[in-house]
Design an enzyme around this catalytic site. Sequence first.
Site, PDB file in Angstrom:
ATOM      1  N   TYR A   1     -25.153   1.721  -3.874  1.00  0.00           N
ATOM      2  CA  TYR A   1     -26.371   2.037  -4.665  1.00  0.00           C
ATOM      3  C   TYR A   1     -26.276   0.910  -5.855  1.00  0.00           C
ATOM      4  O   TYR A   1     -27.584   0.423  -6.121  1.00  0.00           O
ATOM      5  CB  TYR A   1     -26.329   3.160  -5.410  1.00  0.00           C
ATOM      6  CG  TYR A   1     -27.536   3.610  -5.729  1.00  0.00           C
ATOM      7  CD1 TYR A   1     -28.399   4.513  -5.248  1.00  0.00           C
ATOM      8  CD2 TYR A   1     -28.057   3.331  -7.220  1.00  0.00           C
ATOM      9  CE1 TYR A   1     -29.554   4.856  -5.546  1.00  0.00           C
ATOM     10  CE2 TYR A   1     -29.291   3.634  -7.586  1.00  0.00           C
ATOM     11  CZ  TYR A   1     -29.985   4.443  -6.881  1.00  0.00           C
ATOM     12  OH  TYR A   1     -31.299   4.918  -7.153  1.00  0.00           O
TER      13      TYR A   1
ATOM     14  N   VAL B   1     -20.746   1.935  -3.996  1.00  0.00           N
ATOM     15  CA  VAL B   1     -21.061   0.279  -3.816  1.00  0.00           C
ATOM     16  C   VAL B   1     -22.351   0.184  -3.465  1.00  0.00           C
ATOM     17  O   VAL B   1     -23.154  -0.803  -4.219  1.00  0.00           O
ATOM     18  CB  VAL B   1     -20.144  -0.383  -2.866  1.00  0.00           C
ATOM     19  CG1 VAL B   1     -20.238  -1.843  -2.906  1.00  0.00           C
ATOM     20  CG2 VAL B   1     -18.709  -0.181  -3.220  1.00  0.00           C
TER      21      VAL B   1
ATOM     22  N   LYS C   1       0.792  -1.362  -0.069  1.00  0.00           N
ATOM     23  CA  LYS C   1       0.186   0.038  -0.013  1.00  0.00           C
ATOM     24  C   LYS C   1       0.810   1.299  -0.089  1.00  0.00           C
ATOM     25  O   LYS C   1       2.079   1.185   0.419  1.00  0.00           O
ATOM     26  CB  LYS C   1      -1.053  -0.085   1.287  1.00  0.00           C
ATOM     27  CG  LYS C   1      -2.134   0.818   1.121  1.00  0.00           C
ATOM     28  CD  LYS C   1      -3.220   0.019   0.522  1.00  0.00           C
ATOM     29  CE  LYS C   1      -4.503   0.877   0.335  1.00  0.00           C
ATOM     30  NZ  LYS C   1      -5.751   0.025  -0.070  1.00  0.00           N
TER      31      LYS C   1
ATOM     32  N   GLY D   1     -23.697   4.636  -1.397  1.00  0.00           N
ATOM     33  CA  GLY D   1     -22.619   5.407  -2.312  1.00  0.00           C
ATOM     34  C   GLY D   1     -22.453   4.585  -3.653  1.00  0.00           C
ATOM     35  O   GLY D   1     -23.215   3.791  -4.042  1.00  0.00           O
TER      36      GLY D   1
ATOM     37  N   GLY E   1     -25.568   2.893   3.584  1.00  0.00           N
ATOM     38  CA  GLY E   1     -24.747   3.779   2.626  1.00  0.00           C
ATOM     39  C   GLY E   1     -24.995   3.360   1.245  1.00  0.00           C
ATOM     40  O   GLY E   1     -24.757   2.255   0.841  1.00  0.00           O
TER      41      GLY E   1
END
Length: 370
Positions: A202, A200, A98, A198, A196
């Site tokens: 939706y 993902v 990362k 957002g 949520g």
Amino acid sequence: MSANNSMVTSSQFLISPFEHEEFAHDTGQHENLLFIHCRKTGLKAIIAIHNTTLGPALGGCRYWHYDTSGAALTDALRLSKGMTYKNALANIPFGGGKAVILAQKDQPKTPQMLQAFGAHIGRLSGTYITAEDVGMSLADMDEIAKKTNHARGTTAAGIGDPSPYTATGVFEGIKAALNHCYGNPTLLNRTISIQGLGLVGYQLARLLHVAGAKLMVSDINAIATQKAHQEFGAKVIPPEQAHSALADVYAPCALGAVINSSSIGQIQAKIVAGSANNQLASDEYGQALHQKGIVYAPDYAINAGGVIAIATATKQTAKQEIEARLHSIGHTLSEIFTIAAKQNLPTNEVANQLAQERLENAAKQMDHAA
Ligand code: NAD
């Protein structure tokens, strides 16, 4: 030394990174840490390579305002370790890494800064492969890719926004959990509480609606919930009631740490399965869910669709090929649920064990071949 030293809050940076809590307690795991400071462009970044047993370290780059550089280091070390486990469990030939770019107060993110970051990734000769994460955009990835071939999710080589793939993976995971609980993966007339809506959440709502599920939706953004109400006939509920809704599945798709001391006693659903990262406030809540008989789909197993797509996508890869690979998320989760039931263990523990086993087996094979 001035008296101001007593005000330093980032204790991590008063010691060497080798003694940093995440690094020191993780012996033999983190392989490489790179601190980048490009004075010409103002870039300050950290690349953490956790484990390359399964392949080059693949993990996104986060652009974030950290309070201290110690906090940025902690984030890079933790997130890179998480990617090792996620990639191992997703069965993709990549290790974990990362990067974090430390956003500076008076210095915007510039193309030059991103290109400098790309040049540094290029010097690692493919040991670390970057992708989009919080605070980064497709355009940013394209800037990075001007200086390195080791960037995924770019316009040229990638799939763009990975969230549709993440949503498909969560959809597969929910079906696997239903199958485990009820002996049938069907969504028809099952009730799902999505917290949520957002990128993902939706798209997950759409997939569930098409499959015949009844939806309860919540978001702090009323426009999103109204849209879901109109488009999918979803019942809108307040965000703070999402976990306690009378539903078959509670799907957290917003914030982390939603399974905590105040929510655990109120969850009515038999299944917790959603995209949010770090859903358990701490590992002990995996045990608490297990004791309550709630089937929990470990977050890093169920939300791996995006990284699977990024790992698989090339200019030549067909969308169908990527989607076929997303089915493996359902298979992996079924395996986790079965082992957890047989051994009377929390699913998050089983997921960690499976990932660890895959890493150990790969390490043995490498030793054998050497
Ligand atoms: P997003 O920012 O597009 O959506 C988050 C949604 O949650 C927003 O609509 C926001 O208004 C809503 N929200 C914020 N606080 C809330 C609250 N208290 N209650 C209810 N809703 C709230 O993010 P996303 O890309 O859809 O990701 C959702 C989650 O899944 C995040 O935890 C993310 O880390 C994780 N995840 C995403 C991907 C991906 O491909 N995007 C991959 C893996 C994991």
